[in-house]
Scaffold this motif. Structure first.
Motif, PDB file in Angstrom:
ATOM      1  N   CYS A   1      11.878  -7.873   9.915  1.00 14.43           N
ATOM      2  CA  CYS A   1      10.539  -8.002   9.313  1.00 14.43           C
ATOM      3  C   CYS A   1       9.865  -6.628   9.252  1.00 14.43           C
ATOM      4  CB  CYS A   1       9.672  -8.965  10.126  1.00 14.43           C
ATOM      5  SG  CYS A   1       9.277  -8.369  11.771  1.00 14.43           S
ATOM      6  N   GLU A   2       8.831  -6.554   8.416  1.00 10.16           N
ATOM      7  CA  GLU A   2       7.952  -5.385   8.449  1.00 10.16           C
ATOM      8  C   GLU A   2       6.728  -5.746   9.286  1.00 10.16           C
ATOM      9  OE1 GLU A   2       9.108  -2.734   7.496  1.00 10.16           O
ATOM     10  OE2 GLU A   2      10.566  -3.253   5.957  1.00 10.16           O
ATOM     11  N   LEU A   3       6.092  -4.720   9.845  1.00 13.45           N
ATOM     12  CA  LEU A   3       4.862  -4.937  10.614  1.00 13.45           C
ATOM     13  C   LEU A   3       3.695  -4.358   9.821  1.00 13.45           C
ATOM     14  CD1 LEU A   3       6.136  -3.901  14.159  1.00 13.45           C
ATOM     15  CD2 LEU A   3       6.027  -6.199  13.150  1.00 13.45           C
ATOM     16  N   TYR A   4       2.606  -5.119   9.761  1.00 12.59           N
ATOM     17  CA  TYR A   4       1.464  -4.748   8.933  1.00 12.59           C
ATOM     18  C   TYR A   4       0.204  -4.744   9.784  1.00 12.59           C
ATOM     19  CZ  TYR A   4      -1.868  -5.285   5.053  1.00 12.59           C
ATOM     20  OH  TYR A   4      -2.904  -5.137   4.167  1.00 12.59           O
ATOM     21  N   TYR A   5      -0.631  -3.737   9.598  1.00  5.99           N
ATOM     22  CA  TYR A   5      -1.897  -3.694  10.350  1.00  5.99           C
ATOM     23  C   TYR A   5      -2.980  -3.072   9.472  1.00  5.99           C
ATOM     24  CZ  TYR A   5      -5.216  -2.850  14.128  1.00  5.99           C
ATOM     25  OH  TYR A   5      -6.343  -2.840  14.922  1.00  5.99           O
ATOM     26  N   LYS A   6      -3.937  -3.902   9.083  1.00  3.03           N
ATOM     27  CA  LYS A   6      -5.106  -3.448   8.318  1.00  3.03           C
ATOM     28  C   LYS A   6      -4.754  -2.489   7.170  1.00  3.03           C
ATOM     29  CE  LYS A   6      -8.451  -4.308  11.926  1.00  3.03           C
ATOM     30  NZ  LYS A   6      -9.481  -3.812  12.806  1.00  3.03           N
ATOM     31  N   GLY A   7      -3.898  -2.932   6.272  1.00  3.66           N
ATOM     32  CA  GLY A   7      -3.606  -2.144   5.066  1.00  3.66           C
ATOM     33  C   GLY A   7      -2.402  -1.220   5.194  1.00  3.66           C
ATOM     34  N   LYS A   8      -1.935  -0.974   6.404  1.00  2.00           N
ATOM     35  CA  LYS A   8      -0.819  -0.039   6.583  1.00  2.00           C
ATOM     36  C   LYS A   8       0.426  -0.748   7.119  1.00  2.00           C
ATOM     37  CE  LYS A   8      -3.026   3.797   5.515  1.00  2.00           C
ATOM     38  NZ  LYS A   8      -2.685   4.568   4.322  1.00  2.00           N
ATOM     39  N   THR A   9       1.576  -0.219   6.721  1.00  4.30           N
ATOM     40  CA  THR A   9       2.860  -0.775   7.155  1.00  4.30           C
ATOM     41  C   THR A   9       3.470   0.170   8.188  1.00  4.30           C
ATOM     42  OG1 THR A   9       3.164  -1.902   5.056  1.00  4.30           O
ATOM     43  CG2 THR A   9       5.162  -1.419   6.284  1.00  4.30           C
ATOM     44  N   ALA A  10       4.189  -0.432   9.146  1.00  2.00           N
ATOM     45  CA  ALA A  10       4.716   0.390  10.253  1.00  2.00           C
ATOM     46  C   ALA A  10       5.950   1.198   9.846  1.00  2.00           C
ATOM     47  CB  ALA A  10       5.067  -0.507  11.428  1.00  2.00           C
ATOM     48  N   ARG A  11       6.106   2.297  10.560  1.00  6.97           N
ATOM     49  CA  ARG A  11       7.276   3.162  10.447  1.00  6.97           C
ATOM     50  C   ARG A  11       7.722   3.424  11.879  1.00  6.97           C
ATOM     51  NH1 ARG A  11       7.007   8.679  11.120  1.00  6.97           N
ATOM     52  NH2 ARG A  11       4.757   8.556  11.280  1.00  6.97           N
TER      53      ARG A  11
ATOM     54  N   ASP B   1      -4.283  -9.892   8.309  1.00  4.02           N
ATOM     55  CA  ASP B   1      -4.714  -8.490   8.350  1.00  4.02           C
ATOM     56  C   ASP B   1      -3.840  -7.724   9.330  1.00  4.02           C
ATOM     57  OD1 ASP B   1      -5.816  -9.041  10.851  1.00  4.02           O
ATOM     58  OD2 ASP B   1      -7.535  -7.719  10.492  1.00  4.02           O
ATOM     59  N   ARG B   2      -3.023  -8.487  10.055  1.00  2.00           N
ATOM     60  CA  ARG B   2      -2.009  -7.876  10.913  1.00  2.00           C
ATOM     61  C   ARG B   2      -0.897  -8.908  11.145  1.00  2.00           C
ATOM     62  NH1 ARG B   2      -6.103  -7.084  15.600  1.00  2.00           N
ATOM     63  NH2 ARG B   2      -7.377  -6.993  13.748  1.00  2.00           N
ATOM     64  N   GLY B   3       0.296  -8.428  11.449  1.00  4.18           N
ATOM     65  CA  GLY B   3       1.371  -9.373  11.777  1.00  4.18           C
ATOM     66  C   GLY B   3       2.689  -8.989  11.134  1.00  4.18           C
ATOM     67  N   GLU B   4       3.624  -9.945  11.165  1.00  6.94           N
ATOM     68  CA  GLU B   4       4.972  -9.706  10.681  1.00  6.94           C
ATOM     69  C   GLU B   4       5.142 -10.246   9.262  1.00  6.94           C
ATOM     70  OE1 GLU B   4       4.412 -11.818  13.379  1.00  6.94           O
ATOM     71  OE2 GLU B   4       4.494 -10.260  14.918  1.00  6.94           O
ATOM     72  N   ILE B   5       5.844  -9.501   8.428  1.00  9.70           N
ATOM     73  CA  ILE B   5       6.206  -9.975   7.086  1.00  9.70           C
ATOM     74  C   ILE B   5       7.735  -9.978   7.030  1.00  9.70           C
ATOM     75  CG2 ILE B   5       6.058  -9.535   4.593  1.00  9.70           C
ATOM     76  CD1 ILE B   5       3.274 -10.120   5.745  1.00  9.70           C
ATOM     77  N   ALA B   6       8.309 -11.171   6.986  1.00  9.61           N
ATOM     78  CA  ALA B   6       9.776 -11.287   7.014  1.00  9.61           C
ATOM     79  C   ALA B   6      10.394 -10.703   5.745  1.00  9.61           C
ATOM     80  CB  ALA B   6      10.159 -12.754   7.150  1.00  9.61           C
ATOM     81  N   VAL B   7      11.545 -10.074   5.899  1.00  9.15           N
ATOM     82  CA  VAL B   7      12.251  -9.484   4.760  1.00  9.15           C
ATOM     83  C   VAL B   7      13.579 -10.220   4.577  1.00  9.15           C
ATOM     84  CG1 VAL B   7      13.294  -7.362   3.836  1.00  9.15           C
ATOM     85  CG2 VAL B   7      11.220  -7.226   5.242  1.00  9.15           C
ATOM     86  N   GLY B   8      13.778 -10.783   3.385  1.00  7.83           N
ATOM     87  CA  GLY B   8      15.087 -11.394   3.100  1.00  7.83           C
ATOM     88  C   GLY B   8      15.045 -12.881   2.824  1.00  7.83           C
ATOM     89  N   TYR B   9      13.903 -13.535   3.030  1.00  7.74           N
ATOM     90  CA  TYR B   9      13.848 -14.987   2.769  1.00  7.74           C
ATOM     91  C   TYR B   9      14.150 -15.280   1.291  1.00  7.74           C
ATOM     92  CZ  TYR B   9      11.328 -15.812   7.240  1.00  7.74           C
ATOM     93  OH  TYR B   9      10.955 -15.895   8.555  1.00  7.74           O
ATOM     94  N   GLU B  10      13.593 -14.438   0.392  1.00  6.80           N
ATOM     95  CA  GLU B  10      13.732 -14.706  -1.049  1.00  6.80           C
ATOM     96  C   GLU B  10      15.206 -14.654  -1.455  1.00  6.80           C
ATOM     97  OE1 GLU B  10      11.557 -12.603   0.323  1.00  6.80           O
ATOM     98  OE2 GLU B  10       9.618 -13.481  -0.212  1.00  6.80           O
TER      99      GLU B  10
END
Ligand SMILES: C[S@@+](CC[C@H](N)C(=O)[O-])C[C@H]1O[C@@H](n2cnc3c(N)ncnc32)[C@H](O)[C@@H]1O
Length: 330
Positions: A148-158, A183-192
């Protein structure tokens, strides 16, 4: 690097958590419903038989488990089909989609020891290799194991080393975060991609999956590490990510709305989402336990009942886990 790549490396890299053989259950890092009781697979077996009786699944249809790990879940289903409707074992085609060679070997040996030549078992590395007309797909706890990607208030984690910095602008992640009101949390990658692969692999199927999560995203980070049954939040101030990397499980709560959207985009119909407890009762777990009671000594019945309670008690696995179900029909 992107967090999804870091997590995929953690779980599926050369020395990753799943690439090296791991126990799940008492001596492992976490329990799944499969390790709790055989009646989990038993209830699904009862459901498979009802699909055959309703004419949705042909007697020679495919029963396919994805991400089977040891293969115990599918083996439990087969054992119950043997008890309830033995003739189906001669006609159903059992399939496991498993990306790891060592696990495929383990599963082959386990099925050989358990069933000899009484059933047909075929392995595929990925759903994209499978083509069939009619199937029942089943998976336990796989959507929480997608990177997953991690998201926090408009920005994505690296990720740099094992440090996590929120300083990337990623349009795809931001659009998903907006869609699921995070506004924060996990966005799964690959479900689609996974949903598309399944839709392309078979003309008519039902897919049932069990996972931990809710329909709507929770307004926080849930990502965590399991080490010998201890839960460590990924953002715990004392966490030693470098020591845990690849050696412990990393997971997060599933946003089922995201899974549902991925399947609907792939042309597959959403049927329902409900607590595991309700799903198992609807599929007939109580009738199975009743049958056991009539056929075994009281002591054995009580032992099995205690284990099965893990699956259906609200405060144990029963309520926190959900079952999601889809169907594709031409
Ligand atoms: C938490 S484990 C669950 C294992 C097993 N189903 C059980 O309940 O004990 C997650 C499993 O999902 C598999 N998995 C994750 N993503 C997958 C994908 N895209 N395709 C197939 N398997 C996948 C992993 O390899 C791993 O075996």
């Amino acid at each position: 690097m992107k967090f999804s790549n870091y997590m995929n490396e953690w779980l599926y890299g050369k020395d990753g958590y799943y690439a090296t053989y791991k126990e799940i259950g008492k001596s492992g890092d976490f329990y799944t419903a499969v390790s709790a009781s055989k009646f989990f697979g038993g209830s699904v077996a009862k459901h498979i038989i009802s699909l055959v009786d309703d004419g949705f699944l042909k007697k020679d249809g495919v029963v396919c488990e994805i991400g089977a790990h040891h293969g115990y879940f599918l083996a439990d289903m087969i054992e119950f089909i043997y008890t309830l409707r033995p003739e189906l074992l001669k006609t159903l085609k059992f399939v496991i989609v498993e990306r790891f060679e060592n696990l495929r070997e383990f599963q082959k040996n386990y099925f050989k020891e358990s069933f000899g030549d009484a059933i047909s078992l075929t392995h595929y590395r990925s759903l994209s290799e499978l083509r069939c007309e009619n199937a029942f797909f089943i998976a336990n706890e796989i959507f929480d194991a997608f990177g997953c990607e991690l998201y926090y208030k408009g920005k994505t984690a690296r990720v740099d080393g094992h440090n996590i910095e929120f300083d990337v602008d990623d349009e795809w992640v931001s659009s998903k975060a907006q869609k699921y009101h995070k506004d924060r949390g996990e966005i799964a990658v690959g479900y689609e991609e996974f949903a598309k692969e399944m839709a392309l692999s078979c003309d008519k199927f039902e897919f049932m999956s069990f996972d931990y999560g809710e329909m709507l995203a929770r307004p926080d980070f849930s990502i965590r590490v399991y080490k010998k049954h201890e839960v460590i939040p990924l953002f715990d101030e004392n966490i030693k990510r470098d020591e845990l990397f690849g050696k412990s499980d990393i997971t997060y709560d599933v946003t089922f709305e995201h899974v549902k959207d991925a399947y609907e985009e792939a042309g597959v119909k959403f049927i329902e989402l409900k607590p595991q407890m309700v799903a198992l009762i609807d599929m007939g777990i109580l009738e199975l336990l009743e049958m056991l009671k009539e056929n075994v000594e009281d002591k054995i019945y009580k032992q099995e009942l205690e284990k099965a309670k893990m699956l259906i008690m609200p405060n144990l696995l029963g309520e926190r886990f959900k079952m999601i179900r889809f169907r594709k029909e031409l």
